[in-house]
Design a protein around this motif. Sequence first.
Motif, PDB file in Angstrom:
ATOM      1  N   MET A   1       0.967  -0.735   0.003  1.00  0.00           N
ATOM      2  CA  MET A   1       0.318   0.060  -0.233  1.00  0.00           C
ATOM      3  C   MET A   1       0.733   1.580  -0.201  1.00  0.00           C
ATOM      4  SD  MET A   1      -2.629   0.950   2.533  1.00  0.00           S
ATOM      5  CE  MET A   1      -2.606   1.043   4.143  1.00  0.00           C
ATOM      6  N   ILE A   2       1.780   1.611   0.264  1.00  0.00           N
ATOM      7  CA  ILE A   2       2.587   2.589   0.526  1.00  0.00           C
ATOM      8  C   ILE A   2       2.996   2.475  -0.815  1.00  0.00           C
ATOM      9  CG2 ILE A   2       5.367   3.127   0.751  1.00  0.00           C
ATOM     10  CD1 ILE A   2       5.027   1.470   4.213  1.00  0.00           C
ATOM     11  N   GLU A   3       3.838   1.826  -1.769  1.00  0.00           N
ATOM     12  CA  GLU A   3       3.643   2.364  -3.553  1.00  0.00           C
ATOM     13  C   GLU A   3       2.269   3.131  -4.387  1.00  0.00           C
ATOM     14  OE1 GLU A   3       3.780  -0.551  -1.832  1.00  0.00           O
ATOM     15  OE2 GLU A   3       5.352  -1.470  -2.827  1.00  0.00           O
ATOM     16  N   ILE A   4       1.755   2.946  -3.216  1.00  0.00           N
ATOM     17  CA  ILE A   4       0.452   3.646  -3.438  1.00  0.00           C
ATOM     18  C   ILE A   4       0.023   5.591  -3.425  1.00  0.00           C
ATOM     19  CG2 ILE A   4      -2.266   4.258  -3.659  1.00  0.00           C
ATOM     20  CD1 ILE A   4      -1.949   0.857  -4.519  1.00  0.00           C
ATOM     21  N   VAL A   5       0.240   4.834  -1.900  1.00  0.00           N
ATOM     22  CA  VAL A   5       0.012   6.523  -1.489  1.00  0.00           C
ATOM     23  C   VAL A   5       1.422   7.617  -1.670  1.00  0.00           C
ATOM     24  CG1 VAL A   5       0.672   7.360   1.071  1.00  0.00           C
ATOM     25  CG2 VAL A   5      -0.471   5.279   1.008  1.00  0.00           C
ATOM     26  N   GLU A   6       2.536   6.586  -1.905  1.00  0.00           N
ATOM     27  CA  GLU A   6       3.928   7.465  -2.569  1.00  0.00           C
ATOM     28  C   GLU A   6       3.786   7.899  -4.254  1.00  0.00           C
ATOM     29  OE1 GLU A   6       6.887   4.607  -1.930  1.00  0.00           O
ATOM     30  OE2 GLU A   6       7.408   5.023  -0.180  1.00  0.00           O
ATOM     31  N   LEU A   7       2.567   7.983  -3.882  1.00  0.00           N
ATOM     32  CA  LEU A   7       1.789   8.564  -6.152  1.00  0.00           C
ATOM     33  C   LEU A   7       1.453  10.143  -5.343  1.00  0.00           C
ATOM     34  CD1 LEU A   7       0.307   5.545  -7.589  1.00  0.00           C
ATOM     35  CD2 LEU A   7       2.356   6.522  -7.983  1.00  0.00           C
ATOM     36  N   SER A   8       1.119  10.353  -3.886  1.00  0.00           N
ATOM     37  CA  SER A   8       0.182  11.422  -3.989  1.00  0.00           C
ATOM     38  C   SER A   8       1.823  12.401  -4.226  1.00  0.00           C
ATOM     39  CB  SER A   8       0.212  11.159  -2.798  1.00  0.00           C
ATOM     40  OG  SER A   8      -1.219  12.344  -2.365  1.00  0.00           O
ATOM     41  N   LYS A  89      -6.982   9.371  -9.733  1.00  0.00           N
ATOM     42  CA  LYS A  89      -6.900   8.016 -10.679  1.00  0.00           C
ATOM     43  C   LYS A  89      -5.490   7.775 -12.057  1.00  0.00           C
ATOM     44  CE  LYS A  89     -10.194   5.218 -13.279  1.00  0.00           C
ATOM     45  NZ  LYS A  89     -11.494   4.763 -13.370  1.00  0.00           N
ATOM     46  N   GLN A  90      -5.624   8.937 -12.676  1.00  0.00           N
ATOM     47  CA  GLN A  90      -4.224   8.813 -13.720  1.00  0.00           C
ATOM     48  C   GLN A  90      -3.291   7.762 -13.175  1.00  0.00           C
ATOM     49  OE1 GLN A  90      -4.618   9.253 -16.697  1.00  0.00           O
ATOM     50  NE2 GLN A  90      -2.524   8.620 -16.578  1.00  0.00           N
ATOM     51  N   GLN A  91      -2.717   8.627 -11.387  1.00  0.00           N
ATOM     52  CA  GLN A  91      -2.056   8.051 -11.060  1.00  0.00           C
ATOM     53  C   GLN A  91      -1.675   7.227 -10.645  1.00  0.00           C
ATOM     54  OE1 GLN A  91      -1.701  11.511  -7.755  1.00  0.00           O
ATOM     55  NE2 GLN A  91       0.205  12.144  -8.202  1.00  0.00           N
ATOM     56  N   VAL A  92      -3.520   6.592 -10.497  1.00  0.00           N
ATOM     57  CA  VAL A  92      -3.234   5.237  -9.864  1.00  0.00           C
ATOM     58  C   VAL A  92      -3.395   4.511 -11.427  1.00  0.00           C
ATOM     59  CG1 VAL A  92      -4.945   3.227  -9.428  1.00  0.00           C
ATOM     60  CG2 VAL A  92      -4.532   5.110  -7.873  1.00  0.00           C
ATOM     61  N   ASN A  93      -3.252   4.609 -12.212  1.00  0.00           N
ATOM     62  CA  ASN A  93      -3.903   4.194 -13.792  1.00  0.00           C
ATOM     63  C   ASN A  93      -2.435   4.051 -14.038  1.00  0.00           C
ATOM     64  OD1 ASN A  93      -6.219   3.150 -13.872  1.00  0.00           O
ATOM     65  ND2 ASN A  93      -6.269   5.644 -15.127  1.00  0.00           N
ATOM     66  N   ASP A  94      -0.996   4.757 -14.231  1.00  0.00           N
ATOM     67  CA  ASP A  94       0.390   4.820 -14.785  1.00  0.00           C
ATOM     68  C   ASP A  94       0.721   3.949 -13.730  1.00  0.00           C
ATOM     69  OD1 ASP A  94      -0.201   7.224 -16.491  1.00  0.00           O
ATOM     70  OD2 ASP A  94       0.384   8.782 -15.415  1.00  0.00           O
ATOM     71  N   PHE A  95       0.326   3.889 -11.966  1.00  0.00           N
ATOM     72  CA  PHE A  95       1.482   2.926 -11.622  1.00  0.00           C
ATOM     73  C   PHE A  95       0.320   1.833 -12.046  1.00  0.00           C
ATOM     74  CE2 PHE A  95       0.609   0.795  -7.611  1.00  0.00           C
ATOM     75  CZ  PHE A  95       1.912   0.785  -7.422  1.00  0.00           C
ATOM     76  N   LEU A  96      -0.005   0.943 -12.424  1.00  0.00           N
ATOM     77  CA  LEU A  96      -1.121   0.027 -12.339  1.00  0.00           C
ATOM     78  C   LEU A  96      -0.190  -0.906 -14.062  1.00  0.00           C
ATOM     79  CD1 LEU A  96      -4.685   0.321 -11.750  1.00  0.00           C
ATOM     80  CD2 LEU A  96      -2.723  -0.563 -10.234  1.00  0.00           C
ATOM     81  N   LYS A  97       0.462  -0.102 -14.497  1.00  0.00           N
ATOM     82  CA  LYS A  97       1.261  -0.393 -16.110  1.00  0.00           C
ATOM     83  C   LYS A  97       2.314  -1.162 -16.034  1.00  0.00           C
ATOM     84  CE  LYS A  97      -0.746   3.931 -18.823  1.00  0.00           C
ATOM     85  NZ  LYS A  97       0.106   5.139 -18.659  1.00  0.00           N
ATOM     86  N   CYS A  98       2.437  -1.568 -14.594  1.00  0.00           N
ATOM     87  CA  CYS A  98       3.484  -2.466 -13.991  1.00  0.00           C
ATOM     88  C   CYS A  98       2.725  -3.209 -13.112  1.00  0.00           C
ATOM     89  CB  CYS A  98       4.356  -1.963 -13.367  1.00  0.00           C
ATOM     90  SG  CYS A  98       5.795  -3.121 -12.151  1.00  0.00           S
ATOM     91  N   GLU A  99       3.373  -4.830 -13.118  1.00  0.00           N
ATOM     92  CA  GLU A  99       2.071  -6.374 -13.686  1.00  0.00           C
ATOM     93  C   GLU A  99       2.341  -6.260 -12.410  1.00  0.00           C
ATOM     94  OE1 GLU A  99       2.049 -10.433 -14.192  1.00  0.00           O
ATOM     95  OE2 GLU A  99       3.169  -9.516 -16.425  1.00  0.00           O
ATOM     96  N   LYS A 100       3.567  -5.957 -11.200  1.00  0.00           N
ATOM     97  CA  LYS A 100       3.954  -6.268  -9.792  1.00  0.00           C
ATOM     98  C   LYS A 100       3.001  -5.832  -9.309  1.00  0.00           C
ATOM     99  CE  LYS A 100       7.121  -4.051  -7.362  1.00  0.00           C
ATOM    100  NZ  LYS A 100       7.935  -3.768  -6.380  1.00  0.00           N
ATOM    101  N   ASN A 101       2.660  -4.020  -9.524  1.00  0.00           N
ATOM    102  CA  ASN A 101       1.640  -2.833  -9.137  1.00  0.00           C
ATOM    103  C   ASN A 101       0.241  -3.536  -9.269  1.00  0.00           C
ATOM    104  OD1 ASN A 101       4.163  -1.432  -8.492  1.00  0.00           O
ATOM    105  ND2 ASN A 101       3.940   0.146  -9.953  1.00  0.00           N
ATOM    106  N   SER A 102       0.203  -4.097 -10.729  1.00  0.00           N
ATOM    107  CA  SER A 102      -1.423  -4.165 -10.983  1.00  0.00           C
ATOM    108  C   SER A 102      -2.034  -5.818  -9.786  1.00  0.00           C
ATOM    109  CB  SER A 102      -1.776  -5.071 -12.168  1.00  0.00           C
ATOM    110  OG  SER A 102      -2.459  -4.879 -12.445  1.00  0.00           O
TER     111      SER A 102
END
Length: 168
Positions: A1-8, A89-102
């Motif tokens: 989850m920390i990886e997602i928070v760091e997108l902010s 949502k755009q930050q999440v979508n960009d993050f999800l381009k990596c399979e590990k993140n997905s």
Amino acid sequence: MIEIVELSDKTITLDRNEFLKVKGGIDTNLYFVESGSLRIFVLDDYEEQTIRFGYKNNLIVSLDSFLTEKPSDLFIQAIKKTVLKVITKQQVNDFLKCEKNSNLWTTILENLVIQQMEREIDILTNSPKQRYQRVLERSPQLFQEIPHRHIANYLRMSAETLSRLKKS
């Protein structure tokens, strides 16, 4: 989850009782609660029905609006002064381009669905005492962060019943 928070790259502060989202609005952001607490609720014939809480180190989202980009019936309101990190949502979508993140995102969504299903089953099949005990087991921090009147509403019982259960 920390990886997602760091997108902010944005933080917002809500005062007590301030709304993050109201019925009919579209909200495609995900929020990480740095401090404070919030509740998600719907209005049912002018009566509020709390369906979820967020407090320190939780993610909170109007999931239906986030996923569909359409208006939602949900309200999100600060219970006390709250500081949130905003993840678009755009930050999440960009993050999800990596399979590990997905895979991480899938795990987060699965946990949300399981929590919601457990709660629905509790509300439909368990006595007030059982609902109280299950929430206490799942989320003991809830009772430190959230006023009892909101917990009682969440558990679909009166504040008096919750008080009686806590004493027993």
